[in-house]
Design a protein around this motif. Structure first.
Motif, PDB file in Angstrom:
ATOM      1  N   UNK A 180      46.497  25.547  16.110  1.00  0.00           N
ATOM      2  CA  UNK A 180      47.129  26.705  15.678  1.00  0.00           C
ATOM      3  C   UNK A 180      45.043  27.773  14.792  1.00  0.00           C
ATOM      4  N   UNK A 181      44.122  26.668  14.634  1.00  0.00           N
ATOM      5  CA  UNK A 181      43.408  27.585  14.005  1.00  0.00           C
ATOM      6  C   UNK A 181      42.793  28.751  14.427  1.00  0.00           C
ATOM      7  N   UNK A 182      42.757  29.597  13.691  1.00  0.00           N
ATOM      8  CA  UNK A 182      42.794  31.677  13.634  1.00  0.00           C
ATOM      9  C   UNK A 182      41.333  31.921  12.638  1.00  0.00           C
ATOM     10  N   UNK A 183      41.478  33.029  13.189  1.00  0.00           N
ATOM     11  CA  UNK A 183      40.137  33.673  12.078  1.00  0.00           C
ATOM     12  C   UNK A 183      40.517  34.829  11.963  1.00  0.00           C
ATOM     13  N   UNK A 184      41.559  34.640  12.210  1.00  0.00           N
ATOM     14  CA  UNK A 184      42.685  36.594  11.457  1.00  0.00           C
ATOM     15  C   UNK A 184      43.420  36.774  11.823  1.00  0.00           C
TER      16      UNK A 184
ATOM     17  N   UNK B 220      43.155  43.160   3.565  1.00  0.00           N
ATOM     18  CA  UNK B 220      43.767  43.794   2.661  1.00  0.00           C
ATOM     19  C   UNK B 220      44.474  42.176   1.827  1.00  0.00           C
ATOM     20  N   UNK B 221      44.066  40.860   2.197  1.00  0.00           N
ATOM     21  CA  UNK B 221      43.957  39.224   2.084  1.00  0.00           C
ATOM     22  C   UNK B 221      43.315  38.601   2.719  1.00  0.00           C
TER      23      UNK B 221
ATOM     24  N   UNK C 299      50.937  40.600   0.749  1.00  0.00           N
ATOM     25  CA  UNK C 299      51.310  40.166   2.295  1.00  0.00           C
ATOM     26  C   UNK C 299      51.668  41.380   3.183  1.00  0.00           C
ATOM     27  N   UNK C 300      50.554  42.553   2.666  1.00  0.00           N
ATOM     28  CA  UNK C 300      50.654  43.765   3.450  1.00  0.00           C
ATOM     29  C   UNK C 300      50.894  43.752   5.565  1.00  0.00           C
ATOM     30  N   UNK C 301      49.820  42.203   5.840  1.00  0.00           N
ATOM     31  CA  UNK C 301      49.482  42.130   7.205  1.00  0.00           C
ATOM     32  C   UNK C 301      50.256  41.919   7.869  1.00  0.00           C
ATOM     33  N   UNK C 302      51.901  41.553   6.601  1.00  0.00           N
ATOM     34  CA  UNK C 302      52.395  40.435   7.872  1.00  0.00           C
ATOM     35  C   UNK C 302      54.005  41.767   8.206  1.00  0.00           C
TER      36      UNK C 302
ATOM     37  N   UNK D  63      47.945  48.270  10.634  1.00  0.00           N
ATOM     38  CA  UNK D  63      46.753  48.858  10.355  1.00  0.00           C
ATOM     39  C   UNK D  63      45.523  47.852   9.121  1.00  0.00           C
ATOM     40  N   UNK D  64      46.760  47.018   8.696  1.00  0.00           N
ATOM     41  CA  UNK D  64      46.387  46.124   7.819  1.00  0.00           C
ATOM     42  C   UNK D  64      45.906  44.488   8.234  1.00  0.00           C
ATOM     43  N   UNK D  65      45.007  43.844   8.121  1.00  0.00           N
ATOM     44  CA  UNK D  65      44.263  42.582   8.263  1.00  0.00           C
ATOM     45  C   UNK D  65      44.261  41.563   7.544  1.00  0.00           C
ATOM     46  N   UNK D  66      44.245  40.353   7.894  1.00  0.00           N
ATOM     47  CA  UNK D  66      44.192  38.594   6.666  1.00  0.00           C
ATOM     48  C   UNK D  66      42.839  38.417   6.979  1.00  0.00           C
TER      49      UNK D  66
END
Length: 778
Positions: free
Chosen positions: A194-198, A183-184, A142-145, A149-152
C-alpha cells in the motif's frame, strides 16, 4: 594452549603451500563456492523481502484484503469493491476489529514541484486507514481528506521534491497539471503493498461513501483475535441473502479473504514484478552450485590425499596421532572454504547495488549471509569427516576412484539439468513471442490520450502522414494494453442448462474494424455490421462457457434485451500466457451511444513499418511536445507490452544460464584437474601400456571412454528429471512448445566436446612421454 596454537598456525602454513602447489584446482574450488554462495545469499534475501511485505504491522497476521471473482481481475479475481461494503463490515460483523477502504492507482504517476519531477503512487482513503497502518501526521492538518485542492506528502517525496520537510503551504502539480497546496507531511509507509507518495482528492473520495455502483475501492479488514477466517468467510457469503437491499452487485457473494502479508506474491496481484516460484528456483540453483563446488573440491582433495599418502604415513611414523592427521586435513580443507566465503562476501558487496536496482529490494544481507556461510562450513565438515578418518586410519581399503567418479557424474548431471531447463524455457519464450496467438501484435503501437480535446482526429491524421506508418485508426479499444472497461452479463441463452449460472463476458466494440486491424480470425458465421445493434459475435472461450453447440443463430438474453449470435471468432490470447483466454463478445459501436459509453475515444491504433519503432516514437513525442504540450498521452509498443508478461521467465533464464555455465565450467575444470592428477598417478601404467604396444590413440580412448560413460550416467539421471520438471512447467501455459529430440542431442554433444577439450591435451601430453624415462623415475 600455546602448543595447540602453534600447531594450528603450522597447519595453516601447510594449507597455504598446498594451495600454491595446486593452483588451478584451488582456484576452481574457491570460485565455484563463492559464486554459489553469492547466488544463494541473494536468492534468500529476495525471498525474505518478498514474503515480509506488510508483515511488520501490529496484528498483520489478522489483516485480510477482500477479493471476489471478476472478469476484469487478474486470474479471474479482483480486489475492487464498493466503499459502502466497508461500512457494512464495520457495523454488522462483531468479528471485525477494524476495516478501511481506499483507492490507489496501480501505476506510478508524475508529481512536479520546485523544478523537479518524481514518479510515485497516490492514495485516497478514510481515517481508519491511517489508524490501521499507524500513519502519523508529522506536521500540518487533516484538510487533505476533505478538499480536492490540498495534498499531503510523505517524508521521502517531500525530500525528493524540495530537499526538506518544511514545505507546508507550497504548491505541487499532479499528472493533470492541477495545482495542489501541501497541507501535511505524513510518515512513510515502506515495504508495503500500500506504499504511496501523496494523499489527496479527499472530496472526490468522500462522495462515494454511500454509492454501491462504484467498485473502484479496495477493502482491508482486521479480524479480532481468535476469529477463524475460513468460518468468517462462510458467514459473509451466508449473510448475502440478507445484504443491504441497495447492493445490486451482491459483493459478499463468493467473497475471498487473502492474508495481507501474502498478497504481494499471490496470483491476483497485478503489480508483482517477479513470480515467487522462480525465486525459489533461483535459490535452489544457488544451493546446487554450492553442492557441485563442494563435491568437486572434496573429490580433488581426497585425490590429493592419496597422492600424499607417503607424507601422511611418514607423519604417523614420526609420532602424529590419527587425531592430529585429521586436524591437519580438516584445516587444509576448511581453509579453502574460508577463502571462498571471503570471496563470496566480496562478490556480494560488489554486486549488491546492481542487484538491488534490478530487483527493487532493500534490506541487510550480511547477517543471513553469515548464517548461510556457517551452514556451508558445517556441511563441508560433515562431507569430509568420513573420508578424512578413513585416510588417517591404518586400514584404508575400497575403490580409490569411486568418489571421483560420483563427483564428476553429479556435477555433469546438475550442469545438464540446468542446460536442459534453460533451453526449454528459451524455446518456450521464443514460441510465445513468435507463434500465432489469434491476433496480430508485431509492429503495432497505440496511443492513449488521457485528456483528449477537439484535435483528436487531427492528431490521428498527422500520425497517418508519417512515412513510418502503414495504418492509423482512431475511436477503437486497444487489445494490449487492455483498454476494454465494458462487460456484458447474460442471465439466459438458448440451450442453457438448468444449473448454469449467469455469465460475465468482456466486450469489444466497433468490432468490424477491430477484427480487421488486429487480424482476428472469423471461424464461422459473418461479421457484425456497424448498424446491427442486436447482433453479436463471440469467441471460442465464450462458446465453451455457454456450453452450447452450433451457436450461430442462437440468442443471448441480457435483462430485457436479446442478442443473436452471428459469428464465432478464434480465441485471441491477450492476457498473461499462463491465464486461460477470457470469454469475449464483439458488438457494433452504435450500441454504446444509448448508454453513454465513450471508452474508445482516447485511443489511436497504429501499424508501423518493421524496424521503425524508434522513428515513430520520436516523431510522436515531437508532435505532442511542440504542438500539443497540454495533452497528456501514453505511447505503447504492443510487442513490448506482451514481452512484459515474460519478464519473470527472462530473468530466470538469465539466472539459470549463468548457473548452468558455472556448473559446466566447474565440472570441466574438475575433469581437467582430476585427469591431470590421474595422469600423474597412472604414469607407470601408461608407460607399461606403451611398451606393450598401445598407441597414443588407444591411451586417449581409455580416458575418453571412462568420462563418456560418466556423461551417459549423468544424462540418464538428468534428462528424465529435466523432462518431468519442464513438462509440468509447460503445463502452466495455454500455448506450449514441444520438447524436441535435438535439445537432448545438442546438450549431450556440447558436454562431450567440453570433455574432449578437457582431457585431450593432457592425456596426449602424458602419452607422448618416453616410457623408459617414466619407469626409471618410478
Amino acid at each position: 594452549m600455546r602448543k595447540f596454537k602453534t600447531m594450528i598456525q603450522h597447519y595453516f602454513k601447510i594449507a597455504f603451500r598446498n594451495i600454491l602447489k595446486y593452483k588451478i584446482q584451488s582456484i576452481i574450488g574457491i570460485f565455484g563456492l563463492a559464486v554459489g554462495f553469492t547466488c544463494f545469499a541473494f536468492a534468500n534475501l529476495w525471498i525474505h523481502y518478498e514474503t515480509t511485505y506488510d508483515a511488520y504491522h501490529e496484528g498483520a497476521d489478522r489483516m485480510y484484503i477482500l477479493c471476489k471473482e471478476n472478469v476484469f481481475g487478474v486470474n479471474g479475481y479482483s480486489t475492487s469493491m464498493p466503499y459502502p461494503a466497508s461500512t457494512v463490515l464495520k457495523n454488522d460483523f462483531p468479528e471485525v476489529e477494524a476495516v478501511c477502504a481506499y483507492t490507489r492507482w496501480g501505476q506510478k504517476i508524475d508529481l512536479k514541484a520546485n523544478g523537479r519531477t518524481v514518479k510515485t503512487n497516490d492514495i485516497q482513503a478514510d481515517s481508519c486507514f491511517m489508524k490501521m497502518f499507524n500513519i502519523s501526521i508529522l506536521s500540518g492538518s487533516m484538510d487533505f481528506m476533505y478538499s480536492n485542492d490540498k495534498i499531503a506528502l510523505t517524508e521521502d517525496i517531500a525530500m525528493h521534491l524540495f530537499g526538506s520537510t518544511n514545505v507546508l503551504g507550497k504548491e505541487v502539480k499532479n499528472y493533470n497539471d492541477d495545482t495542489l497546496t501541501i497541507c501535511a507531511i505524513l510518515s512513510n509507509l515502506n515495504h508495503s503493498n500500500l506504499s504511496f507518495g501523496y494523499w489527496g482528492q479527499g472530496e472526490y473520495f468522500r462522495r462515494w461513501q454511500n454509492d454501491w455502483s462504484n467498485g473502484s475501492f479496495e477493502i482491508i479488514i482486521k479480524l479480532r483475535k481468535g476469529t477463524d477466517p475460513v468460518i468468517f468467510q462462510k458467514k459473509l457469503a451466508a449473510n448475502e441473502t440478507k445484504a443491504d437491499p441497495r447492493d445490486p452487485r451482491r459483493v459478499f457473494e463468493d467473497i475471498r479473504l487473502i492474508p495481507l502479508n501474502e498478497y504481494h506474491y499471490s496470483s491476483i496481484n497485478r503489480n508483482k514484478s517477479f513470480q515467487f516460484y522462480y525465486l525459489i528456483l533461483f535459490s535452489v540453483a544457488g544451493g546446487l552450485v554450492i553442492l557441485c563446488s563442494l563435491f568437486n573440491y572434496l573429490s580433488l582433495f581426497i585425490t590429493r590425499m592419496r597422492i600424499r599418502s607417503r607424507e601422511i604415513e611418514l607423519r604417523k611414523v614420526c609420532g602424529s596421532s590419527i587425531g592430529g592427521v585429521f586436524i591437519l586435513l580438516s584445516v587444509e580443507y576448511l581453509y579453502i572454504i574460508l577463502l571462498s566465503g571471503v570471496l563470496g562476501m566480496a562478490l556480494v558487496e560488489m554486486v549488491l547495488p546492481a542487484f538491488k536496482k534490478m530487483s527493487g529490494i532493500s534490506g541487510n544481507i550480511y547477517g543471513e549471509s553469515l548464517l548461510y556461510f556457517a551452514g556451508i562450513l558445517l556441511l563441508s565438515l560433515l562431507l569430509l569427516v568420513p573420508f578424512a578418518i578413513k585416510r588417517s586410519s591404518p586400514q584404508n581399503t575400497g575403490n580409490k576412484y569411486a568418489l571421483r567418479k560420483v563427483s564428476i557424474a553429479f556435477q555433469l548431471a546438475i550442469g545438464i539439468l540446468f542446460m536442459f531447463c534453460t533451453m526449454v524455457m528459451m524455446k518456450q519464450i521464443y514460441f510465445l513471442t513468435n507463434t500465432d496467438l489469434g491476433w496480430e501484435r508485431k509492429d503495432i503501437a497505440s496511443i492513449n490520450l488521457l485528456y483528449p480535446d477537439n484535435d483528436f482526429e487531427i492528431i490521428a491524421n498527422k500520425i497517418k502522414q508519417f512515412s513510418c506508418t502503414r495504418e492509423v485508426v482512431s475511436g477503437h479499444c486497444c487489445l494490449l494494453p487492455q483498454s476494454s472497461g465494458f462487460s456484458q452479463t447474460f442471465d439466459n441463452w438458448d440451450g442453457k442448462e438448468d444449473e448454469a449460472k449467469s455469465i460475465d463476458m468482456l466486450c469489444l466494440w466497433n468490432c468490424e474494424e477491430t477484427v480487421s486491424f488486429y487480424n482476428l480470425k472469423l471461424l464461422e458465421g459473418e461479421m457484425v455490421k456497424p448498424t446491427e445493434t442486436n447482433k453479436i459475435m463471440i469467441n471460442e472461450s465464450a462458446v465453451k462457457a455457454l456450453g452450447i453447440s452450433d451457436p450461430i443463430g442462437k440468442k443471448l438474453y441480457q435483462q430485457n434485451r436479446a442478442w443473436t449470435i452471428v459469428g464465432i471468432i478464434k480465441d485471441f490470447h491477450i492476457t498473461v500466457p499462463t491465464a486461460p483466454v477470457q470469454p469475449y463478445t464483439l458488438v457494433a459501436i452504435d450500441i454504446l451511444k444509448g448508454i453513454g459509453f465513450s471508452l474508445g475515444k482516447g485511443q489511436i491504433l497504429i501499424k508501423f513499418h518493421n524496424g521503425r519503432w524508434k522513428e515513430l516514437k520520436n516523431q510522436i513525442d515531437s508532435i505532442f511536445s511542440q504542438e500539443y504540450p497540454e495533452v497528456r498521452y501514453r505511447l505503447y509498443n504492443t510487442e513490448e507490452e506482451y514481452a512484459g508478461y515474460l519478464k519473470s521467465e527472462d530473468a530466470l533464464i538469465k539466472l539459470l544460464s549463468f548457473v548452468a555455465v558455472v556448473c559446466v565450467l566447474i565440472a570441466a575444470f574438475g575433469i581437467f584437474s582430476l585427469v591431470t592428477l590421474s595422469c600423474e598417478q597412472r604414469r607407470k601404467e601408461i608407460a607399461v601400456r606403451k611398451v606393450n604396444g598401445a598407441t597414443i590413440k588407444d591411451i586417449l580412448l581409455m580416458f575418453v571412454k571412462e568420462y563418456i560413460l560418466l556423461l551417459l550416467i549423468a544424462s540418464i539421471v538428468a534428462f528424465p528429471i529435466g523432462y518431468v520438471l519442464m513438462k509440468r512447467w509447460l503445463e502452466n501455459y495455454i500455448e506450449q512448445t514441444t520438447i524436441n529430440v535435438w535439445i537432448y542431442l545438442t546438450i549431450f554433444a556440447c558436454i562431450a566436446i567440453v570433455i574432449f577439450a578437457c582431457i585431450g591435451w593432457r592425456v596426449w601430453h602424458a602419452a607422448r612421454q618416453n616410457p623408459a624415462e617414466v619407469i626409471k623415475s618410478e
